[in-house]
Design a protein around this motif. Structure first.
Motif, PDB file in Angstrom:
ATOM      1  N   TYR A  56       0.834  -1.194   0.000  1.00 22.05           N
ATOM      2  CA  TYR A  56       0.000   0.000   0.000  1.00 22.05           C
ATOM      3  C   TYR A  56       0.875   1.254   0.000  1.00 22.05           C
ATOM      4  O   TYR A  56       1.938   1.287   0.611  1.00 22.05           O
ATOM      5  CB  TYR A  56      -0.919   0.018   1.224  1.00 22.05           C
ATOM      6  N   SER A  57       0.412   2.284  -0.680  1.00 20.55           N
ATOM      7  CA  SER A  57       1.195   3.514  -0.775  1.00 20.55           C
ATOM      8  C   SER A  57       1.133   4.335   0.499  1.00 20.55           C
ATOM      9  O   SER A  57       2.003   5.169   0.734  1.00 20.55           O
ATOM     10  CB  SER A  57       0.691   4.362  -1.955  1.00 20.55           C
ATOM     11  N   VAL A  72      -5.163   3.821   3.461  1.00 18.41           N
ATOM     12  CA  VAL A  72      -6.052   2.838   2.838  1.00 18.41           C
ATOM     13  C   VAL A  72      -6.798   2.002   3.862  1.00 18.41           C
ATOM     14  O   VAL A  72      -7.701   1.248   3.497  1.00 18.41           O
ATOM     15  CB  VAL A  72      -5.270   1.908   1.885  1.00 18.41           C
ATOM     16  N   TYR A  89     -12.853   7.867  -0.281  1.00 15.40           N
ATOM     17  CA  TYR A  89     -12.953   6.512  -0.812  1.00 15.40           C
ATOM     18  C   TYR A  89     -14.397   6.067  -1.060  1.00 15.40           C
ATOM     19  O   TYR A  89     -14.655   5.317  -1.996  1.00 15.40           O
ATOM     20  CB  TYR A  89     -12.293   5.519   0.143  1.00 15.40           C
ATOM     21  N   ARG A 120      -9.395   9.511 -12.382  1.00 13.76           N
ATOM     22  CA  ARG A 120      -9.987   9.042 -11.124  1.00 13.76           C
ATOM     23  C   ARG A 120     -10.889   7.842 -11.420  1.00 13.76           C
ATOM     24  O   ARG A 120     -11.876   7.970 -12.154  1.00 13.76           O
ATOM     25  CB  ARG A 120     -10.780  10.184 -10.492  1.00 13.76           C
ATOM     26  N   THR A 147      -8.275   4.652  -7.445  1.00 16.37           N
ATOM     27  CA  THR A 147      -7.113   5.520  -7.579  1.00 16.37           C
ATOM     28  C   THR A 147      -7.536   6.841  -8.197  1.00 16.37           C
ATOM     29  O   THR A 147      -8.519   6.904  -8.937  1.00 16.37           O
ATOM     30  CB  THR A 147      -6.029   4.872  -8.470  1.00 16.37           C
ATOM     31  N   ASP A 148      -6.805   7.894  -7.887  1.00 13.32           N
ATOM     32  CA  ASP A 148      -7.035   9.174  -8.557  1.00 13.32           C
ATOM     33  C   ASP A 148      -5.825   9.561  -9.399  1.00 13.32           C
ATOM     34  O   ASP A 148      -5.672  10.701  -9.805  1.00 13.32           O
ATOM     35  CB  ASP A 148      -7.360  10.272  -7.550  1.00 13.32           C
ATOM     36  N   THR A 149      -4.975   8.558  -9.692  1.00 10.50           N
ATOM     37  CA  THR A 149      -3.782   8.816 -10.509  1.00 10.50           C
ATOM     38  C   THR A 149      -3.629   7.778 -11.622  1.00 10.50           C
ATOM     39  O   THR A 149      -2.516   7.494 -12.054  1.00 10.50           O
ATOM     40  CB  THR A 149      -2.514   8.837  -9.644  1.00 10.50           C
ATOM     41  N   ALA A 150      -4.720   7.198 -12.096  1.00 13.94           N
ATOM     42  CA  ALA A 150      -4.630   6.204 -13.169  1.00 13.94           C
ATOM     43  C   ALA A 150      -4.082   6.863 -14.430  1.00 13.94           C
ATOM     44  O   ALA A 150      -4.557   7.913 -14.846  1.00 13.94           O
ATOM     45  CB  ALA A 150      -6.001   5.592 -13.440  1.00 13.94           C
ATOM     46  N   ARG A 169      -5.012  -2.804  -4.832  1.00 12.16           N
ATOM     47  CA  ARG A 169      -6.274  -2.121  -5.159  1.00 12.16           C
ATOM     48  C   ARG A 169      -6.057  -0.605  -5.204  1.00 12.16           C
ATOM     49  O   ARG A 169      -6.890   0.166  -4.755  1.00 12.16           O
ATOM     50  CB  ARG A 169      -7.377  -2.487  -4.154  1.00 12.16           C
ATOM     51  N   GLU A 170      -4.925  -0.195  -5.763  1.00 17.34           N
ATOM     52  CA  GLU A 170      -4.626   1.227  -5.910  1.00 17.34           C
ATOM     53  C   GLU A 170      -4.371   1.618  -7.359  1.00 17.34           C
ATOM     54  O   GLU A 170      -4.013   2.754  -7.640  1.00 17.34           O
ATOM     55  CB  GLU A 170      -3.427   1.605  -5.041  1.00 17.34           C
ATOM     56  N   SER A 171      -4.559   0.685  -8.289  1.00 21.07           N
ATOM     57  CA  SER A 171      -4.433   0.979  -9.715  1.00 21.07           C
ATOM     58  C   SER A 171      -5.089  -0.145 -10.498  1.00 21.07           C
ATOM     59  O   SER A 171      -5.465  -1.177  -9.932  1.00 21.07           O
ATOM     60  CB  SER A 171      -2.956   1.125 -10.126  1.00 21.07           C
TER      61      SER A 171
END
Length: 601
Positions: A28-29, A33, A190, A275, A284-287, A313-315
């Motif tokens: 996870y970044s 999350v 989220y 997003r 994600t909001d950076t796809a 689950r972030e991209s």
């Protein structure tokens, strides 16, 4: 009776501290999350219960005081056996249960390790649950610590939730992730589109974080009301007021949403930030892989129920399904452009004023769009900024200058002679000009060569040319050092005293010679071995220009040569080409010599 004792102590068969470090620093970044994982489990539990009890309640309540957080859901719940099987097994997931496997597409989670992500912010996790599928089932409490130990306790019938689950987190010392404001912020980020009612209580107030259905799926009284709402959403979420809005609907990939057109120019190489929600949960909001590369002028907000997420689950997982979806999204953006071209030229021109480069990038690979957009795209030509359709009608053939420098050195003369030249030195322009014959076989596109221009220049009368031989000899001697020949012609416009003509082979040879002069013996020898016999550049003096005629009449060969050096410098600067060391030395010398001449007593 269950064969499990009311209270028993156990230990995970993994290094939980190492797992927490893996989750927080590698999978996870950010610890943020944990809120997503809690919401995901709660919503999935409600979805599972509604699979066999459609009228089951569907609200999620989060309460926090900064040190202790609880999240309560009226979902499917767990039995004592399921707690042992699922919560104590890393990678376990109730969503793999055969009874609900057929409904798996309705669940947010895929990997079954989400609850353990809460150890990134909490020292103790307690789950109290009662199964809604087994009538009379006892409630059970699972409590785990970050040292790897956990306990499972069967509760008396009067204790625990009626049906569903309560998860409680105890904050790590010094952590602020459970503060009410932070929790509300993360829950809204989220879960604002989730199809259940979510509230956050804490700090003396209750905040509702869900706002469903998404704006793009709602029914609006007018198109204007819808547009205003989406504009406001874009400003609040993405930080800009969109130039336009493109509806996206790709049933094959379960995608619905909107593409917002940027109101300012952006580099094609800029990293996009789209997003993406997965089954209404923010993924994600950076796809950066949702749309084709040419569509760099949009930022998208979408929800999908079919595309795969990565393990964190972030991209989005970049597989064949995403490639198909990306092409479909690109097709809808292309269709929007085609509709503007045919029905709303004013909006199209406003868009092209900002994003013409993106449209040119798309048109290279799409003949239908190229044909539709050509009347609107503008190119730098000898007729000014013009579209290729009108330009090709007025000029046969169309000449293409491969670089900006090539175009600049001939543009003024070509325009005066009626020669149609397009500047192909800008991104994508050459490819689009070369595509013209495919759309209209009557159009002929040719590469611009120096001979095209020189052939249109008028030769001098024989007697005039003979009278200039001494002058030309002095001029050629002075420009021999920069490998330039000198000729005299007559051409328009009269205001241009001199024109510098050369081709790419000549420029490459001069660059090679300059590099050879500056190189050491080894590299100098290598460069000398690839010497080419390219034609020399030509300085064409315009005999119609009064200054040129006065210079050609100078009796002093040295002064005449110096004047020609100055004319060469002006022609060189007019062509916007970089100055070589030899050019700089020549210009400095001619300037000083002219100063010396005019200051003589």
């Amino acid at each position: 009776m269950s064969d499990i004792t009311p209270t028993s102590s156990h230990t995970f068969q993994v290094d939980l501290r190492g797992l927490v470090d893996l989750l927080s620093h590698h999978l996870y970044s950010s610890p943020r999350v944990y809120v997503r994982e809690l919401l995901q489990n709660a919503v999935d539990a409600i979805t599972a219960r509604r699979a066999f009890e459609p009228d089951a309640p569907g609200s999620v309540r989060i309460a926090t005081d900064g040190q202790r957080l609880t999240i309560t859901d009226p979902g499917v719940g767990l039995t004592v056996a399921e707690v042992h099987k699922l919560l104590a097994t890393i990678g376990g997931s109730s969503k793999r249960d055969e009874e609900i496997e057929g409904a798996r597409r309705d669940f947010l989670g895929q990997f079954g390790i989400g609850l353990l992500a809460c150890f990134t912010v909490a020292s103790v996790i307690t789950v109290t649950s009662r199964s809604a599928r087994e009538r009379g089932a006892a409630a059970v409490r699972w409590s785990a610590r970050d040292d790897g130990s956990y306990t499972v306790t069967e509760l008396p019938a009067a204790e625990g939730p009626e049906a569903g689950t309560v998860v409680e987190l105890t904050a790590r010392p010094g952590e602020a992730w459970l503060e009410p404001g932070k929790v509300a912020e993360l829950a809204r980020e989220y879960g604002s589109l989730l199809p259940v009612d979510i509230t956050v209580e804490g700090g003396g107030r209750t905040v509702r974080v869900t706002d469903t259905p998404p704006l793009w799926e709602r029914t609006w009284p007018t198109a204007t009301a819808r547009r205003l709402a989406l504009n406001a959403y874009c400003e609040a979420t993405l930080g800009f007021a969109p130039l336009d809005i493109i509806d996206l609907d790709v049933p094959l990939a379960g995608i619905k949403g909107a593409a917002f057109v940027l109101p300012h120019a952006t580099s094609p190489s800029a990293r996009p930030a789209h997003r993406v929600h997965l089954k209404r949960m923010l993924l994600t909001d950076t796809a950066d892989n949702l749309v084709p590369e040419w569509a760099f002028f949009v930022r998208c907000v979408v929800d999908t129920d079919a595309l795969r997420p990565t393990a964190s689950r972030e991209s989005l997982y970049d597989d064949e399904a995403l490639a198909v979806a990306r092409d479909a999204v690109g097709a809808q953006i292309r269709d929007w452009l085609a509709r503007l071209a045919s029905a709303d030229p004013a909006r199209l021109e406003a868009f092209l004023a900002v994003h013409e480069l993106g449209v040119k990038a798309l048109a290279r690979h799409d003949p239908d769009l190229l044909e539709a957009m050509l009347p609107w795209l503008r190119f730098e030509t000898t007729d000014g900024r013009a579209n290729l359709v009108d330009f090709a009608r007025a000029h046969r053939p169309v000449y293409l200058a491969a670089t900006v420098d090539e175009y600049r050195q001939v543009a003024q003369i070509a325009a005066a002679q009626g020669i149609g030249v397009v500047n192909g030195g800008y991104t994508y322009d050459a490819e689009l000009v070369q595509a013209l014959p495919r759309l209209d076989p009557q159009v002929k596109v040719e590469s611009l060569q120096p001979g095209v221009i020189s052939a249109t220049l008028d030769a001098l009368p024989v007697e005039t040319e003979l009278s200039l031989q001494a002058f030309l000899g002095a001029a050629r001697a002075h420009l021999d050092a920069v490998d330039v020949d000198v000729v005299v012609r007559e051409f328009n416009p009269v205001s241009v005293p001199a024109l510098l003509l050369d081709d790419r082979e000549a420029r490459r040879e001069r660059q090679r010679a300059e590099a050879e002069a500056e190189a050491d013996d080894l590299w100098g020898g290598i460069l000398a071995s690839i010497k080419q016999h390219a034609p020399r550049a030509q300085l064409v003096l315009n005999h119609r220009n009064p200054t040129v005629r006065r210079v050609s009449a100078i009796g002093d060969p040295e002064l005449a040569g110096t004047a020609v050096e100055s004319l060469y410098g002006q022609a060189l600067l007019m062509s916007h080409r970089p100055l070589r060391a030899a050019d700089t030395a020549l210009l400095n010398r001619s300037f000083m010599n002219l100063l010396e001449h005019v200051t003589k007593e």
